[in-house]
Design a protein around this motif. Structure first.
Motif, PDB file in Angstrom:
ATOM      1  N   CYS A 168     -10.860   4.782  -6.604  1.00  0.00           N
ATOM      2  CA  CYS A 168     -10.419   3.709  -7.502  1.00  0.00           C
ATOM      3  C   CYS A 168     -11.606   2.869  -7.958  1.00  0.00           C
ATOM      4  O   CYS A 168     -12.387   2.386  -7.144  1.00  0.00           O
ATOM      5  CB  CYS A 168      -9.403   2.826  -6.787  1.00  0.00           C
ATOM      6  SG  CYS A 168      -8.823   1.432  -7.774  1.00  0.00           S
ATOM      7  N   ARG A 186      -1.247   1.948  -9.053  1.00  0.00           N
ATOM      8  CA  ARG A 186      -1.862   0.832  -8.326  1.00  0.00           C
ATOM      9  C   ARG A 186      -1.217  -0.499  -8.657  1.00  0.00           C
ATOM     10  O   ARG A 186      -1.715  -1.555  -8.247  1.00  0.00           O
ATOM     11  CB  ARG A 186      -3.345   0.763  -8.672  1.00  0.00           C
ATOM     12  CG  ARG A 186      -4.082   2.055  -8.367  1.00  0.00           C
ATOM     13  CD  ARG A 186      -5.418   2.061  -9.072  1.00  0.00           C
ATOM     14  NE  ARG A 186      -6.102   3.341  -8.885  1.00  0.00           N
ATOM     15  CZ  ARG A 186      -7.016   3.809  -9.718  1.00  0.00           C
ATOM     16  NH1 ARG A 186      -7.354   3.109 -10.795  1.00  0.00           N
ATOM     17  NH2 ARG A 186      -7.588   4.966  -9.493  1.00  0.00           N
ATOM     18  N   LEU A 219      -5.971  -6.883  -3.780  1.00  0.00           N
ATOM     19  CA  LEU A 219      -5.069  -6.300  -2.784  1.00  0.00           C
ATOM     20  C   LEU A 219      -5.883  -5.794  -1.583  1.00  0.00           C
ATOM     21  O   LEU A 219      -5.574  -6.080  -0.422  1.00  0.00           O
ATOM     22  CB  LEU A 219      -4.264  -5.156  -3.409  1.00  0.00           C
ATOM     23  CG  LEU A 219      -3.370  -4.372  -2.448  1.00  0.00           C
ATOM     24  CD1 LEU A 219      -2.284  -5.253  -1.836  1.00  0.00           C
ATOM     25  CD2 LEU A 219      -2.734  -3.166  -3.144  1.00  0.00           C
ATOM     26  N   GLN A 220      -6.936  -5.070  -1.897  1.00  0.00           N
ATOM     27  CA  GLN A 220      -7.811  -4.551  -0.840  1.00  0.00           C
ATOM     28  C   GLN A 220      -8.457  -5.705  -0.058  1.00  0.00           C
ATOM     29  O   GLN A 220      -8.545  -5.670   1.177  1.00  0.00           O
ATOM     30  CB  GLN A 220      -8.891  -3.699  -1.509  1.00  0.00           C
ATOM     31  CG  GLN A 220      -9.754  -2.893  -0.594  1.00  0.00           C
ATOM     32  CD  GLN A 220     -10.891  -2.241  -1.385  1.00  0.00           C
ATOM     33  OE1 GLN A 220     -11.693  -2.920  -2.010  1.00  0.00           O
ATOM     34  NE2 GLN A 220     -10.940  -0.923  -1.363  1.00  0.00           N
ATOM     35  N   THR A 275      -5.465  -5.815  -9.237  1.00  0.00           N
ATOM     36  CA  THR A 275      -5.708  -4.483  -8.666  1.00  0.00           C
ATOM     37  C   THR A 275      -6.366  -3.591  -9.709  1.00  0.00           C
ATOM     38  O   THR A 275      -6.748  -4.053 -10.778  1.00  0.00           O
ATOM     39  CB  THR A 275      -4.376  -3.821  -8.232  1.00  0.00           C
ATOM     40  OG1 THR A 275      -3.665  -3.417  -9.412  1.00  0.00           O
ATOM     41  CG2 THR A 275      -3.516  -4.762  -7.417  1.00  0.00           C
ATOM     42  N   GLY A 276      -6.434  -2.308  -9.407  1.00  0.00           N
ATOM     43  CA  GLY A 276      -7.027  -1.347 -10.334  1.00  0.00           C
ATOM     44  C   GLY A 276      -6.002  -0.722 -11.264  1.00  0.00           C
ATOM     45  O   GLY A 276      -6.241   0.370 -11.780  1.00  0.00           O
ATOM     46  N   SER A 305     -12.196  -0.651  -6.470  1.00  0.00           N
ATOM     47  CA  SER A 305     -12.536  -0.810  -5.057  1.00  0.00           C
ATOM     48  C   SER A 305     -13.761  -1.712  -4.885  1.00  0.00           C
ATOM     49  O   SER A 305     -14.756  -1.561  -5.575  1.00  0.00           O
ATOM     50  CB  SER A 305     -12.809   0.565  -4.442  1.00  0.00           C
ATOM     51  OG  SER A 305     -12.812   0.467  -3.038  1.00  0.00           O
ATOM     52  N   PHE A 356       0.829  -1.214   0.000  1.00  0.00           N
ATOM     53  CA  PHE A 356       0.000   0.000   0.000  1.00  0.00           C
ATOM     54  C   PHE A 356       0.862   1.261   0.000  1.00  0.00           C
ATOM     55  O   PHE A 356       0.601   2.185  -0.761  1.00  0.00           O
ATOM     56  CB  PHE A 356      -0.958   0.004   1.202  1.00  0.00           C
ATOM     57  CG  PHE A 356      -2.281  -0.666   0.897  1.00  0.00           C
ATOM     58  CD1 PHE A 356      -3.396   0.087   0.540  1.00  0.00           C
ATOM     59  CD2 PHE A 356      -2.412  -2.047   0.960  1.00  0.00           C
ATOM     60  CE1 PHE A 356      -4.610  -0.519   0.242  1.00  0.00           C
ATOM     61  CE2 PHE A 356      -3.624  -2.662   0.667  1.00  0.00           C
ATOM     62  CZ  PHE A 356      -4.727  -1.897   0.304  1.00  0.00           C
ATOM     63  N   CYS A 397     -11.191  -5.569  -5.677  1.00  0.00           N
ATOM     64  CA  CYS A 397      -9.730  -5.584  -5.766  1.00  0.00           C
ATOM     65  C   CYS A 397      -9.151  -6.630  -4.816  1.00  0.00           C
ATOM     66  O   CYS A 397      -9.527  -6.697  -3.651  1.00  0.00           O
ATOM     67  CB  CYS A 397      -9.221  -4.200  -5.375  1.00  0.00           C
ATOM     68  SG  CYS A 397      -7.449  -4.107  -5.102  1.00  0.00           S
ATOM     69  N   HIS A 412      -2.419   4.111  -3.359  1.00  0.00           N
ATOM     70  CA  HIS A 412      -3.689   3.401  -3.310  1.00  0.00           C
ATOM     71  C   HIS A 412      -4.731   4.235  -2.587  1.00  0.00           C
ATOM     72  O   HIS A 412      -4.816   4.221  -1.360  1.00  0.00           O
ATOM     73  CB  HIS A 412      -3.510   2.037  -2.631  1.00  0.00           C
ATOM     74  CG  HIS A 412      -2.661   1.116  -3.440  1.00  0.00           C
ATOM     75  ND1 HIS A 412      -3.171   0.356  -4.467  1.00  0.00           N
ATOM     76  CD2 HIS A 412      -1.338   0.871  -3.416  1.00  0.00           C
ATOM     77  CE1 HIS A 412      -2.193  -0.337  -5.025  1.00  0.00           C
ATOM     78  NE2 HIS A 412      -1.064  -0.038  -4.407  1.00  0.00           N
ATOM     79  N   LEU A 413      -5.482   5.016  -3.354  1.00  0.00           N
ATOM     80  CA  LEU A 413      -6.528   5.844  -2.779  1.00  0.00           C
ATOM     81  C   LEU A 413      -7.858   5.197  -3.152  1.00  0.00           C
ATOM     82  O   LEU A 413      -8.533   5.581  -4.104  1.00  0.00           O
ATOM     83  CB  LEU A 413      -6.388   7.272  -3.305  1.00  0.00           C
ATOM     84  CG  LEU A 413      -4.996   7.867  -2.946  1.00  0.00           C
ATOM     85  CD1 LEU A 413      -4.676   9.094  -3.751  1.00  0.00           C
ATOM     86  CD2 LEU A 413      -4.892   8.161  -1.454  1.00  0.00           C
ATOM     87  N   CYS A 414      -8.196   4.181  -2.372  1.00  0.00           N
ATOM     88  CA  CYS A 414      -9.344   3.327  -2.706  1.00  0.00           C
ATOM     89  C   CYS A 414     -10.638   4.082  -3.004  1.00  0.00           C
ATOM     90  O   CYS A 414     -11.366   3.687  -3.917  1.00  0.00           O
ATOM     91  CB  CYS A 414      -9.572   2.304  -1.613  1.00  0.00           C
ATOM     92  SG  CYS A 414      -8.189   1.177  -1.374  1.00  0.00           S
TER      93      CYS A 414
HETATM   94  S1  SF4 Z   1      -6.007  -1.017  -6.626  1.00  0.00           S
HETATM   95 FE1  SF4 Z   1      -7.148  -1.872  -4.889  1.00  0.00          FE
HETATM   96  S2  SF4 Z   1      -5.975  -1.243  -3.076  1.00  0.00           S
HETATM   97 FE2  SF4 Z   1      -5.301   0.033  -4.801  1.00  0.00          FE
HETATM   98  S3  SF4 Z   1      -6.578   1.887  -4.732  1.00  0.00           S
HETATM   99 FE3  SF4 Z   1      -7.637   0.438  -6.081  1.00  0.00          FE
HETATM  100  S4  SF4 Z   1      -9.055  -0.676  -4.721  1.00  0.00           S
HETATM  101 FE4  SF4 Z   1      -7.557   0.321  -3.405  1.00  0.00          FE
END
Ligand code: SF4
Ligand code: SF4
Ligand code: FES
Lengths: 206, 235
Positions: free
Chosen positions: B100, B144, B108-109, B201-202, B103, B90, B106, B95-97
């Motif tokens: 994004c 991301r 990673l989230q 991820t995004g 979100s 992170f 994702c 990573h500003l969910c």
């Molecule tokens: S890629 Fe995933 S962790 Fe990163 S900002 Fe987007 S939703 Fe959040």
């Protein structure tokens, strides 16, 4: 709620006020004093706090508010819990944050901005001066506009930072904003002397 | 009789040639992972899947299962390390969910939620990374990217195109696009390519599909990544 990390549990445990539901402490037992503020945030987390709706009436029997946007108290006195929304984007934010850390036994970072900078941190990869020029000078309809330069204005930082990069933080309550239910769960855990814990569906970074 | 290993005391069968991760996934045992996708050859870079095998910590996505291995995975020490690795991912990206489009969907989230990540803990790098909007249908936002190379592998192995590659080392690594201009719009990437679908991820997104699924109905709103990746139901 605090991670399995170097951040310890409650420095000074709050008095337990019964299990389960928040109950009114017997007689005139001392109320828990809470301060809140919004630094580089949008007040969305404060709006979400109001989203606990009629549960506010139960809460108000247990707590009293010190410095908050609701009370118009300008500086914190000694408090049990400080709740900080928003990240740190200028010098004034740092002063307020340090006042909270110095006067609150337990400091809580609420919302995405306090925890990772959030939407305001989207400017972190843009040169600050270019950013100001875009906003105050180049944007359409701003003929003759200039970047504000009053000495009263706090000094902006080149980057927005989460509050834990400036002071020690005891608990984190993520969300943009966290839901009223998540805030309620967190507060009732804390006020009941339990380690605050969010259910899976209450833990959100957005 | 089929060969077996144990994972956290549970007996798990495996076929010759399977890794510990393969065996775990077939048996419905969740070992957190990000750079691994069972459709592709293991990459072994994120280390989230690290388990303890007969006393040593190893990446379960690359280690072949061997009869009688005693594997520890879901233990406090390893989960604390997984959390730390996730927090580092992170802070080393942006990573500003809330802003994004990935979100809620994702990985990673979702891994962060699974591990109970309440904050990124470390100081943020806020690195300078380029986004690339040159392709008509696909958006590349390197802020991301977690360098799992799934898009690289998919483009090479499935799409037969070789659109993506990692270049540079360590913290200077970037996701490079193989065209003379370095822009995605100048490659033969198609929106239907596997490389576009596979990003956890995004970082790679299909344009004009943002925020189509309302909050509350996204993949990880109710289902944990453990449930999803082991075919388990909603608990
Ligand atoms: S890629 Fe995933 S962790 Fe990163 S900002 Fe987007 S939703 Fe959040
Ligand atoms: S763009 Fe996505 S799939 Fe490709 S390396 Fe980055 S995170 Fe992995
Ligand atoms: S999943 Fe094994 S190293 Fe990434």
């Amino acid at each position: 709620m605090s991670e399995q990390s170097d951040r310890g549990p409650l420095p000074i445990p709050l008095p337990p006020v019964g299990e389960g539901e928040v109950v009114s402490p017997a007689g005139d037992a001392k109320k828990i004093r809470i301060a809140t503020c919004s630094l580089a945030g949008c007040f969305g987390c404060h709006m979400s706090l109001l989203d606990i709706d009629e549960r506010l009436f139960g809460l108000i029997k247990l707590v009293e508010f010190d410095r908050t946007p609701l009370t118009d108290i300008k500086h914190c006195g000694p408090c049990d819990v400080g709740i900080v929304e928003g990240g740190v984007c200028n010098a004034e934010n740092v002063h307020v944050l340090k006042e909270f850390r110095n006067t609150c036994k337990v400091l809580v970072a609420i919302g995405a901005c306090a925890i990772n900078g959030g939407v305001p941190a989207m400017r972190n990869n843009i040169d600050l001066w270019e950013c100001f020029q875009e906003v105050y000078q180049y944007e359409g309809g701003l003929d003759g506009g200039q970047v504000p330069n009053d000495p009263e204005l706090p000094l902006p930082f080149d980057k927005v930072h989460p509050i834990y990069e400036v002071v020690r933080v005891d608990y984190f309550l993520p969300g943009c904003p966290p839901s009223g239910d998540a805030i309620w769960k967190f507060l009732t855990d804390l006020l009941n002397g339990r380690e605050p814990k969010l259910d899976y569906e209450m833990l959100h970074f957005d | 009789m089929s060969k077996t290993i144990t994972i956290d005391g549970l007996t798990v069968p495996f076929r010759e040639g399977q890794t510990i991760m393969d065996a775990a996934l077939s048996a419905g045992v969740y070992i957190p992972h990000l750079c691994h996708n069972p459709e592709f050859k293991p990459h072994g870079s994120c280390k989230l899947c690290t388990v303890n095998v007969n006393g040593r910590n190893v990446a379960s996505c690359t280690l072949p299962a061997v009869e009688g291995q005693q594997v520890l995975s879901d233990i406090a020490e390893l989960n604390a390390e997984r959390l730390a690795l996730t927090q580092m991912l992170f802070v080393e990206g942006n990573h500003l969910c809330p802003a994004c489009e990935k979100s809620g969907n994702c990985q990673l989230q979702a891994v962060a939620y699974y591990l109970g990540m309440m904050s990124p803990h470390y100081n943020h790098f806020y690195p300078q990374r380029e986004a690339d909007a040159s392709h008509p249908d696909v958006m590349l936002d390197r802020n991301r990217c977690i360098y799992c190379e799934l898009c690289v592998r998919a483009s090479r192995e499935v799409d037969g195109k070789n659109v993506f590659g990692l270049s540079g080392r360590g913290i200077k690594t970037i996701l490079a696009v193989n065209s003379a201009s370095g822009l995605l719009g100048d490659t033969d990437l198609a929106v239907t390519d596997k490389a576009v679908q596979v990003c956890p991820t995004g970082a790679i997104l299909v344009k004009r599909r943002g925020f189509t699924v309302p909050i509350g109905q996204r993949v990880f709103d109710h289902l944990t990544i453990k449930d999803l990746q082991t075919g388990g139901g909603h608990e």
